[in-house]
Scaffold this motif. Structure first.
Motif, PDB file in Angstrom:
ATOM      1  N   LEU A   1      60.678 139.634  62.016  1.00  0.00           N
ATOM      2  CA  LEU A   1      60.896 138.269  61.508  1.00  0.00           C
ATOM      3  C   LEU A   1      62.239 137.726  62.010  1.00  0.00           C
ATOM      4  CD1 LEU A   1      59.465 136.199  59.673  1.00  0.00           C
ATOM      5  CD2 LEU A   1      60.802 137.085  57.771  1.00  0.00           C
ATOM      6  N   THR A   2      63.250 138.596  62.046  1.00  0.00           N
ATOM      7  CA  THR A   2      64.573 138.180  62.558  1.00  0.00           C
ATOM      8  C   THR A   2      64.461 137.779  64.034  1.00  0.00           C
ATOM      9  OG1 THR A   2      65.588 139.780  61.080  1.00  0.00           O
ATOM     10  CG2 THR A   2      66.978 138.912  62.831  1.00  0.00           C
ATOM     11  N   VAL A   3      63.767 138.627  64.809  1.00  0.00           N
ATOM     12  CA  VAL A   3      63.595 138.347  66.242  1.00  0.00           C
ATOM     13  C   VAL A   3      62.780 137.067  66.437  1.00  0.00           C
ATOM     14  CG1 VAL A   3      62.388 139.182  68.296  1.00  0.00           C
ATOM     15  CG2 VAL A   3      63.901 140.712  67.059  1.00  0.00           C
ATOM     16  N   PHE A   4      61.779 136.882  65.579  1.00  0.00           N
ATOM     17  CA  PHE A   4      60.954 135.668  65.630  1.00  0.00           C
ATOM     18  C   PHE A   4      61.843 134.436  65.450  1.00  0.00           C
ATOM     19  CE2 PHE A   4      58.944 132.470  62.866  1.00  0.00           C
ATOM     20  CZ  PHE A   4      57.888 132.050  63.656  1.00  0.00           C
ATOM     21  N   ASN A   5      62.748 134.495  64.473  1.00  0.00           N
ATOM     22  CA  ASN A   5      63.644 133.359  64.223  1.00  0.00           C
ATOM     23  C   ASN A   5      64.615 133.140  65.383  1.00  0.00           C
ATOM     24  OD1 ASN A   5      62.772 132.280  61.764  1.00  0.00           O
ATOM     25  ND2 ASN A   5      63.689 133.997  60.649  1.00  0.00           N
ATOM     26  N   ASP A   6      65.123 134.232  65.943  1.00  0.00           N
ATOM     27  CA  ASP A   6      66.025 134.114  67.115  1.00  0.00           C
ATOM     28  C   ASP A   6      65.307 133.392  68.255  1.00  0.00           C
ATOM     29  OD1 ASP A   6      68.067 135.544  65.876  1.00  0.00           O
ATOM     30  OD2 ASP A   6      67.353 137.474  66.616  1.00  0.00           O
ATOM     31  N   ARG A   7      64.071 133.854  68.511  1.00  0.00           N
ATOM     32  CA  ARG A   7      63.288 133.299  69.619  1.00  0.00           C
ATOM     33  C   ARG A   7      62.933 131.829  69.350  1.00  0.00           C
ATOM     34  NH1 ARG A   7      63.052 135.219  74.579  1.00  0.00           N
ATOM     35  NH2 ARG A   7      61.567 136.898  74.594  1.00  0.00           N
ATOM     36  N   ARG A   8      62.672 131.536  68.089  1.00  0.00           N
ATOM     37  CA  ARG A   8      62.284 130.160  67.715  1.00  0.00           C
ATOM     38  C   ARG A   8      63.458 129.205  67.931  1.00  0.00           C
ATOM     39  NH1 ARG A   8      61.391 127.423  62.683  1.00  0.00           N
ATOM     40  NH2 ARG A   8      62.475 129.125  61.662  1.00  0.00           N
ATOM     41  N   ARG A   9      64.642 129.673  67.561  1.00  0.00           N
ATOM     42  CA  ARG A   9      65.846 128.840  67.773  1.00  0.00           C
ATOM     43  C   ARG A   9      66.047 128.594  69.266  1.00  0.00           C
ATOM     44  NH1 ARG A   9      68.047 131.488  63.239  1.00  0.00           N
ATOM     45  NH2 ARG A   9      68.676 133.282  64.471  1.00  0.00           N
ATOM     46  N   GLU A  10      65.800 129.647  70.047  1.00  0.00           N
ATOM     47  CA  GLU A  10      66.017 129.567  71.503  1.00  0.00           C
ATOM     48  C   GLU A  10      65.025 128.603  72.154  1.00  0.00           C
ATOM     49  OE1 GLU A  10      65.457 133.456  73.292  1.00  0.00           O
ATOM     50  OE2 GLU A  10      64.796 132.478  75.141  1.00  0.00           O
ATOM     51  N   MET A  11      63.790 128.568  71.633  1.00  0.00           N
ATOM     52  CA  MET A  11      62.747 127.750  72.267  1.00  0.00           C
ATOM     53  C   MET A  11      62.410 126.514  71.442  1.00  0.00           C
ATOM     54  SD  MET A  11      60.205 130.657  73.743  1.00  0.00           S
ATOM     55  CE  MET A  11      59.200 129.524  74.680  1.00  0.00           C
ATOM     56  N   ARG A  12      63.385 125.991  70.728  1.00  0.00           N
ATOM     57  CA  ARG A  12      63.171 124.884  69.797  1.00  0.00           C
ATOM     58  C   ARG A  12      62.355 123.732  70.394  1.00  0.00           C
ATOM     59  NH1 ARG A  12      68.524 124.247  66.889  1.00  0.00           N
ATOM     60  NH2 ARG A  12      69.091 124.035  69.057  1.00  0.00           N
ATOM     61  N   ALA A  13      62.666 123.401  71.628  1.00  0.00           N
ATOM     62  CA  ALA A  13      62.036 122.227  72.227  1.00  0.00           C
ATOM     63  C   ALA A  13      60.623 122.506  72.754  1.00  0.00           C
ATOM     64  CB  ALA A  13      62.903 121.704  73.357  1.00  0.00           C
ATOM     65  N   ARG A  14      60.247 123.784  72.803  1.00  0.00           N
ATOM     66  CA  ARG A  14      58.939 124.115  73.390  1.00  0.00           C
ATOM     67  C   ARG A  14      58.051 124.789  72.343  1.00  0.00           C
ATOM     68  NH1 ARG A  14      61.521 127.563  77.989  1.00  0.00           N
ATOM     69  NH2 ARG A  14      63.160 127.655  76.436  1.00  0.00           N
ATOM     70  N   THR A  15      57.722 124.055  71.286  1.00  0.00           N
ATOM     71  CA  THR A  15      57.005 124.613  70.139  1.00  0.00           C
ATOM     72  C   THR A  15      55.646 125.193  70.516  1.00  0.00           C
ATOM     73  OG1 THR A  15      58.032 122.860  68.894  1.00  0.00           O
ATOM     74  CG2 THR A  15      56.365 124.114  67.747  1.00  0.00           C
ATOM     75  N   LEU A  16      54.881 124.417  71.293  1.00  0.00           N
ATOM     76  CA  LEU A  16      53.522 124.849  71.645  1.00  0.00           C
ATOM     77  C   LEU A  16      53.562 126.143  72.451  1.00  0.00           C
ATOM     78  CD1 LEU A  16      50.754 123.563  71.042  1.00  0.00           C
ATOM     79  CD2 LEU A  16      50.739 122.815  73.433  1.00  0.00           C
ATOM     80  N   GLN A  17      54.451 126.166  73.439  1.00  0.00           N
ATOM     81  CA  GLN A  17      54.601 127.345  74.300  1.00  0.00           C
ATOM     82  C   GLN A  17      55.051 128.549  73.461  1.00  0.00           C
ATOM     83  OE1 GLN A  17      57.458 126.819  77.447  1.00  0.00           O
ATOM     84  NE2 GLN A  17      57.126 128.884  78.228  1.00  0.00           N
ATOM     85  N   PHE A  18      55.942 128.278  72.498  1.00  0.00           N
ATOM     86  CA  PHE A  18      56.464 129.344  71.642  1.00  0.00           C
ATOM     87  C   PHE A  18      55.344 129.963  70.817  1.00  0.00           C
ATOM     88  CE2 PHE A  18      57.900 130.336  67.292  1.00  0.00           C
ATOM     89  CZ  PHE A  18      58.632 131.471  67.574  1.00  0.00           C
ATOM     90  N   TRP A  19      54.529 129.122  70.141  1.00  0.00           N
ATOM     91  CA  TRP A  19      53.452 129.637  69.291  1.00  0.00           C
ATOM     92  C   TRP A  19      52.351 130.307  70.103  1.00  0.00           C
ATOM     93  CZ3 TRP A  19      53.663 131.026  64.489  1.00  0.00           C
ATOM     94  CH2 TRP A  19      54.611 130.455  63.655  1.00  0.00           C
ATOM     95  N   ALA A  20      52.095 129.776  71.297  1.00  0.00           N
ATOM     96  CA  ALA A  20      51.094 130.421  72.168  1.00  0.00           C
ATOM     97  C   ALA A  20      51.559 131.837  72.502  1.00  0.00           C
ATOM     98  CB  ALA A  20      50.899 129.607  73.442  1.00  0.00           C
ATOM     99  N   GLY A  21      52.850 131.961  72.788  1.00  0.00           N
ATOM    100  CA  GLY A  21      53.428 133.276  73.097  1.00  0.00           C
ATOM    101  C   GLY A  21      53.337 134.224  71.913  1.00  0.00           C
ATOM    102  N   VAL A  22      53.624 133.689  70.719  1.00  0.00           N
ATOM    103  CA  VAL A  22      53.583 134.509  69.497  1.00  0.00           C
ATOM    104  C   VAL A  22      52.157 135.016  69.254  1.00  0.00           C
ATOM    105  CG1 VAL A  22      53.770 134.415  66.969  1.00  0.00           C
ATOM    106  CG2 VAL A  22      55.576 133.443  68.386  1.00  0.00           C
ATOM    107  N   LEU A  23      51.185 134.103  69.361  1.00  0.00           N
ATOM    108  CA  LEU A  23      49.785 134.484  69.115  1.00  0.00           C
ATOM    109  C   LEU A  23      49.314 135.512  70.141  1.00  0.00           C
ATOM    110  CD1 LEU A  23      48.212 131.032  68.183  1.00  0.00           C
ATOM    111  CD2 LEU A  23      48.576 132.978  66.672  1.00  0.00           C
ATOM    112  N   TRP A  24      49.691 135.290  71.392  1.00  0.00           N
ATOM    113  CA  TRP A  24      49.299 136.213  72.466  1.00  0.00           C
ATOM    114  C   TRP A  24      49.892 137.599  72.207  1.00  0.00           C
ATOM    115  CZ3 TRP A  24      45.916 137.385  75.863  1.00  0.00           C
ATOM    116  CH2 TRP A  24      46.203 138.220  76.935  1.00  0.00           C
ATOM    117  N   ASP A  25      51.147 137.608  71.768  1.00  0.00           N
ATOM    118  CA  ASP A  25      51.830 138.880  71.497  1.00  0.00           C
ATOM    119  C   ASP A  25      51.143 139.642  70.357  1.00  0.00           C
ATOM    120  OD1 ASP A  25      54.013 140.817  71.562  1.00  0.00           O
ATOM    121  OD2 ASP A  25      54.660 139.894  69.695  1.00  0.00           O
TER     122      ASP A  25
END
Lengths: 200, 124
Positions: free
Chosen positions: A28-52
């Protein structure tokens, strides 16, 4: 906890409970770190999360089942031995029964279907027997051979049950049922042969 | 989690490593790191071609911990990322030997590829 974290916590339920208990908070911590890093690319971020999650959770679930059902090599070896002995006994039974059925139905009563059923039954039984020997020896190709034998046996006896209903009910039921049990066991134990390297 | 007896195993017994696992170990060669730092290091080492997800990373770390390749270090905050406490991971001696063995294996693969002129000749 915000909506994104809650959504990720739901996704984390796809992982085994013990894995979640150990690594869930860090994930969850890493998820939040990554989310902050990819703030502007929400769709790409969630696609990556689901794929992972889709990529990693099933493998970890399977590992967890293996650990629960036979994590210790000794237990796993013992179950494998039992499975091999069962395959040997059932293989022998199928060969003998198919010879009798083939002889009585095919040779004595001139039934072409019985003769054919007996012949393929002998082959399926012999394959099951050979895979049992390979499993007991722990040869590297044992898993593949056992899987092929199980599929062949299942297909043959299913065919026999449809084409030749007079074939021994017990032999047919064993010929269909045992391969299913064997395939499930091989999938659970992930048999790759005794000499396979440990992939991490 | 039970650690296997390392004396009974050679580093080569764990080879070949999966690409993700090898990258994680490479990220830990220079010292201990927490999960997100491992992710960032892997991205940097691979020039962005490998982006590990949390599931892949912690799934690999679980297996590496069980194999005695990696061990857990302290749990403390990373000043650059805030006050949240983070678990650090580091290579064991056996883990370093496994990483070296995998690097040597890959070196041999690259050498063969060069001999077969699949990739360029080494610039000396």
């Amino acid at each position: 906890m915000n909506t994104a974290e809650r959504a990720y916590e739901i996704l984390l339920r796809a992982y085994p409970a013990r894995f979640r208990a150990k690594f869930g908070r860090e994930m969850l911590t890493v998820f939040n770190d990554r989310r902050r890093e990819m703030r502007a690319r929400t769709l790409q971020f969630w696609a990556g999360v689901l794929w992972d999650v889709a990529q990693s959770a099933p493998a970890l679930q399977l590992e967890s089942v293996r650990e629960r059902r036979g994590g210790h090599t000794q237990t796993q070896g013992g179950t494998m031995k039992t499975m091999a002995i069962l395959a040997m006994l059932i293989g022998t039974l199928e060969v003998v029964n198919s010879m009798v059925e083939g002889y009585l139905g095919g040779v004595v009563n001139h039934g072409g279907a019985s003769l054919m059923g007996g012949a393929v039954g002998i082959i399926a039984g012999a394959l099951l027997f050979a895979s049992a020997v390979a499993l007991l020896k722990g040869s590297p190709s044992a898993g593949t051979l056992a899987r092929s034998a199980a599929v062949t046996c299942f297909a043959v006896f299913l065919g026999v049950a449809l084409v030749q209903p007079m074939f021994s009910i017990m032999a047919t039921a064993l010929g269909i049922g045992f391969p299913v049990v064997m395939l499930l066991y091989l999938a659970m134990s992930g048999s790759r042969g005794a000499s396979s390297p440990g992939m991490i | 989690m039970t650690k296997p007896k390392q004396a009974e195993r050679s580093p080569e017994s764990l080879l070949p490593l999966t690409p993700a696992t090898f990258q994680i170990l490479m990220a830990l060669v220079d010292g201990e790191r927490h999960g997100y730092a491992i992710m960032k290091e892997v991205e940097e080492l691979t020039e962005g071609t490998v982006r590990l997800g949390a599931g892949t990373l912690y799934g690999s770390l679980k297996r590496l911990l069980e194999a005695g390749v990696v061990e857990e270090g302290a749990e403390c905050a990373d000043p650059e990322l805030g006050i949240e406490r983070r678990r650090y991971y580091r290579l064991t001696r056996f883990g370093l030997a496994v990483t070296r063995a995998e690097a040597r294996r890959m070196e041999a693969v690259v050498r063969t590829a060069r001999q077969k002129k699949l990739i360029g000749l080494r610039a000396t």
